[in-house]
Design a protein around this motif. Structure first.
Motif, mmCIF file in Angstrom:
data_model
loop_
_atom_site.group_PDB
_atom_site.id
_atom_site.type_symbol
_atom_site.label_atom_id
_atom_site.label_comp_id
_atom_site.label_asym_id
_atom_site.label_seq_id
_atom_site.Cartn_x
_atom_site.Cartn_y
_atom_site.Cartn_z
ATOM 1 N N CYS A 126 0.836 -1.206 0.000
ATOM 2 C CA CYS A 126 0.000 0.000 0.000
ATOM 3 C C CYS A 126 0.871 1.256 0.000
ATOM 4 O O CYS A 126 1.655 1.485 0.926
ATOM 5 N N ASP A 127 0.720 2.074 -1.041
ATOM 6 C CA ASP A 127 1.421 3.349 -1.101
ATOM 7 C C ASP A 127 0.768 4.388 -0.213
ATOM 8 O O ASP A 127 1.455 5.273 0.304
ATOM 9 N N VAL A 128 -0.555 4.303 -0.035
ATOM 10 C CA VAL A 128 -1.229 5.365 0.712
ATOM 11 C C VAL A 128 -2.641 4.938 1.091
ATOM 12 O O VAL A 128 -3.335 4.284 0.314
ATOM 13 N N VAL A 129 -3.043 5.301 2.308
ATOM 14 C CA VAL A 129 -4.440 5.209 2.721
ATOM 15 C C VAL A 129 -4.910 6.638 2.983
ATOM 16 O O VAL A 129 -4.210 7.444 3.593
ATOM 17 N N LEU A 130 -6.111 6.953 2.496
ATOM 18 C CA LEU A 130 -6.611 8.331 2.445
ATOM 19 C C LEU A 130 -7.900 8.466 3.238
ATOM 20 O O LEU A 130 -8.759 7.582 3.207
ATOM 21 N N PHE A 131 -8.053 9.605 3.911
ATOM 22 C CA PHE A 131 -9.265 9.850 4.692
ATOM 23 C C PHE A 131 -9.365 11.347 4.975
ATOM 24 O O PHE A 131 -8.503 12.129 4.531
ATOM 25 N N THR A 132 -10.395 11.751 5.696
ATOM 26 C CA THR A 132 -10.604 13.161 5.996
ATOM 27 C C THR A 132 -10.874 13.365 7.482
ATOM 28 O O THR A 132 -11.080 12.421 8.234
ATOM 29 N N SER A 133 -10.895 14.637 7.870
ATOM 30 C CA SER A 133 -11.131 14.984 9.277
ATOM 31 C C SER A 133 -12.563 14.724 9.699
ATOM 32 O O SER A 133 -12.842 14.607 10.899
ATOM 33 N N ASN A 134 -13.473 14.662 8.775
ATOM 34 C CA ASN A 134 -14.887 14.438 9.073
ATOM 35 C C ASN A 134 -15.168 12.942 8.996
ATOM 36 O O ASN A 134 -14.294 12.130 9.243
ATOM 37 N N LYS A 135 -16.338 12.525 8.649
ATOM 38 C CA LYS A 135 -16.712 11.109 8.529
ATOM 39 C C LYS A 135 -16.544 10.391 9.866
ATOM 40 O O LYS A 135 -16.997 10.872 10.897
ATOM 41 N N CYS A 136 -15.865 9.246 9.868
ATOM 42 C CA CYS A 136 -15.858 8.366 11.038
ATOM 43 C C CYS A 136 -15.024 8.879 12.199
ATOM 44 O O CYS A 136 -15.166 8.386 13.323
ATOM 45 N N LEU A 137 -14.162 9.848 11.963
ATOM 46 C CA LEU A 137 -13.405 10.448 13.061
ATOM 47 C C LEU A 137 -14.158 11.613 13.697
ATOM 48 O O LEU A 137 -13.732 12.131 14.726
ATOM 49 N N GLU A 138 -15.250 12.031 13.071
ATOM 50 C CA GLU A 138 -16.218 12.965 13.651
ATOM 51 C C GLU A 138 -15.642 14.343 13.955
ATOM 52 O O GLU A 138 -16.055 15.024 14.897
ATOM 53 N N GLY A 139 -14.674 14.783 13.128
ATOM 54 C CA GLY A 139 -14.218 16.157 13.188
ATOM 55 C C GLY A 139 -15.019 17.020 12.240
ATOM 56 O O GLY A 139 -16.020 16.581 11.664
ATOM 57 N N LEU A 140 -14.572 18.262 12.061
ATOM 58 C CA LEU A 140 -15.202 19.160 11.097
ATOM 59 C C LEU A 140 -14.553 18.983 9.723
ATOM 60 O O LEU A 140 -13.394 18.590 9.639
ATOM 61 N N PRO A 141 -15.273 19.270 8.644
ATOM 62 C CA PRO A 141 -14.675 19.140 7.310
ATOM 63 C C PRO A 141 -13.544 20.141 7.115
ATOM 64 O O PRO A 141 -13.439 21.132 7.817
ATOM 65 N N GLY A 142 -12.688 19.853 6.119
ATOM 66 C CA GLY A 142 -11.681 20.834 5.740
ATOM 67 C C GLY A 142 -10.291 20.293 5.514
ATOM 68 O O GLY A 142 -9.449 20.975 4.931
ATOM 69 N N ILE A 143 -10.004 19.057 5.985
ATOM 70 C CA ILE A 143 -8.662 18.523 5.843
ATOM 71 C C ILE A 143 -8.715 17.090 5.321
ATOM 72 O O ILE A 143 -9.476 16.275 5.828
ATOM 73 N N GLY A 144 -7.907 16.805 4.310
ATOM 74 C CA GLY A 144 -7.686 15.435 3.876
ATOM 75 C C GLY A 144 -6.370 14.941 4.444
ATOM 76 O O GLY A 144 -5.438 15.724 4.677
ATOM 77 N N PHE A 145 -6.285 13.649 4.683
ATOM 78 C CA PHE A 145 -5.061 13.055 5.224
ATOM 79 C C PHE A 145 -4.628 11.891 4.338
ATOM 80 O O PHE A 145 -5.455 11.116 3.859
ATOM 81 N N ALA A 146 -3.320 11.767 4.170
ATOM 82 C CA ALA A 146 -2.711 10.612 3.534
ATOM 83 C C ALA A 146 -1.697 10.033 4.506
ATOM 84 O O ALA A 146 -0.884 10.785 5.063
ATOM 85 N N VAL A 147 -1.752 8.737 4.738
ATOM 86 C CA VAL A 147 -0.709 8.075 5.515
ATOM 87 C C VAL A 147 0.059 7.177 4.551
ATOM 88 O O VAL A 147 -0.533 6.312 3.889
ATOM 89 N N CYS A 148 1.375 7.414 4.464
ATOM 90 C CA CYS A 148 2.180 6.818 3.400
ATOM 91 C C CYS A 148 3.503 6.284 3.956
ATOM 92 O O CYS A 148 4.024 6.804 4.945
ATOM 93 N N PRO A 149 4.103 5.306 3.273
ATOM 94 C CA PRO A 149 5.482 4.937 3.577
ATOM 95 C C PRO A 149 6.412 6.091 3.197
ATOM 96 O O PRO A 149 6.355 6.600 2.068
ATOM 97 N N MET A 150 7.264 6.507 4.123
ATOM 98 C CA MET A 150 8.076 7.703 3.899
ATOM 99 C C MET A 150 9.072 7.522 2.754
ATOM 100 O O MET A 150 9.265 8.433 1.937
ATOM 101 N N GLU A 151 9.712 6.370 2.686
ATOM 102 C CA GLU A 151 10.720 6.174 1.647
ATOM 103 C C GLU A 151 10.096 6.252 0.259
ATOM 104 O O GLU A 151 10.623 6.922 -0.644
ATOM 105 N N ARG A 152 8.967 5.602 0.068
ATOM 106 C CA ARG A 152 8.283 5.644 -1.226
ATOM 107 C C ARG A 152 7.868 7.079 -1.570
ATOM 108 O O ARG A 152 7.969 7.500 -2.725
#
Length: 370
Positions: free
Chosen positions: A181-207
């Protein structure tokens, strides 16, 4: 108002209250808070310190999905997109307009993709470097299995991009167990129940380091986001960030952890779905998905075939009763979409069902007609 959409979702009062502050993004106190947020979401993704990085990006989920495609799929490269709903279709468009060539693996929107279907498509086209998939398709509510698909991708020597925007934080995911997996993507809202406005990517640093400068976009270059953090510190942001939304997200994360994290959140959403689906069936409404394929994020129902029913009328009448649902659908046939996520409980589902019963009576929709 009870907000029952798959996003933006209903949030806790303390999360909303956290927005009512002025914050300087370069302030050291905020930098420490932001660093902690990055570490916490990395851990939820099954990432490891020093191996994986959380890379935030201003904007909606589509922004960070496009950034992932631009960053990891080579220029003019080919990506196999699993398409069993509206968000798979949108990933296809994002890839095409980013100059990549999408190869569509069409699957009915009433079931998840099978690992063997992905394996067969990859075997047929050696030029494909990546597979893009949506974990939870909120068009219909169906859930795909990133672990099973990832195993097929790994066996074929290819890479995986996971759009977990409406899944992350509730449905399990473990980057440690998915090295493809190069990246898993999500946002501040949805299941983490924050406010909208930020997308997040969690990635392997070397790649991700290897891909810096190759996105064809400064704004959407996740490699550059990583490079900036390594140069300027993990509490820094490249451009002016949605500071208040990040601060509120930190408050939402505290509530997430206090609730019991991913297993507890999944359990609450699953019970929300169980109550809502059973109650809707008692009202004579027919679910779009068979129970075996029903995810816990959103319930999609066939619209009643009754003369007095319109989706707009149903939504507005529900709103007058204190319940707000989506006023559109993305399935091939007319449906009703009701979210089960956010700061809501099974009792909220029961309240919504009572409102739905009243609206169906108001619109003259009988159980037989539904």
């Amino acid at each position: 108002m009870l907000l029952l959409t798959p996003g933006p979702v209903q949030t806790r009062p303390e999360t909303r209250a956290a927005m009512a502050v002025d914050i300087a993004p370069w302030d050291p106190d905020f930098g420490r808070e932001y660093t902690m947020i990055r570490e916490r979401v990395r851990d939820i993704a099954g990432g490891m310190a020093g191996v994986h990085a959380t890379l935030p990006l201003q904007g909606a989920g589509h922004f960070v999905v496009e950034a992932a495609i631009r960053t990891f799929v080579p220029s003019a490269g080919r990506i196999l997109v699993v398409s069993n709903g509206a968000y798979g279709e949108r990933m296809t468009r994002l890839a095409r307009e980013a100059g990549r060539e999408p190869v569509v693996l069409a699957v009915p929107d009433t079931r998840g993709v099978l690992a063997e279907e992905v394996a067969e498509a990859l075997a047929a086209d050696p030029a494909i470097s990546h597979v893009g998939m949506v974990y939870s398709e909120t068009g219909s509510g169906v859930v795909n299995d990133p672990a099973a698909v990832g195993a097929a991708v790994r066996a074929a020597g290819r890479r995986l991009i996971v759009d977990a925007v409406s899944a992350f934080g509730a449905l399990p995911f473990d980057l440690k167990a998915q090295p493809e997996c190069d990246v898993v993507l999500f946002t501040s809202n949805k299941c983490l129940e924050g406010l909208p406005g930020i997308g997040f990517a969690v990635c392997p640093m070397e790649r991700t380091r290897e891909r810096a400068g190759l996105a064809g976009s400064w704004s959407f270059d996740l490699g550059d986001v990583l490079r900036h953090a390594e140069r300027s510190g993990w509490g820094s942001f490249r451009f002016t960030p949605p500071v208040q939304a990040l601060h509120a997200f930190g408050v939402a994360m505290e509530a997430y952890l206090a609730e019991g994290g991913q297993p507890a959140r999944l359990a609450r959403y699953t019970e929300n779905m169980r109550v809502l689906r059973a109650g809707a069936e008692r009202l004579g409404l027919r679910p779009y998905l068979d129970a075996a394929h029903q995810g816990p994020i959103i319930l999609t129902l066939h619209q009643p075939e009754a003369p007095g029913f319109t989706l707009a009328g149903f939504v507005e009448a529900l709103k007058r009763r204190g319940v707000l649902i989506s006023n559109f659908y993305t399935t091939p046939t007319p449906t009703i979409r009701i979210g089960c996520i956010g700061a809501v409980t099974p009792d909220d589902m029961r309240f919504a069902l009572g409102a739905m019963a009243g609206v169906l009576d108001e619109l003259g929709v009988t159980r037989r007609a539904a």
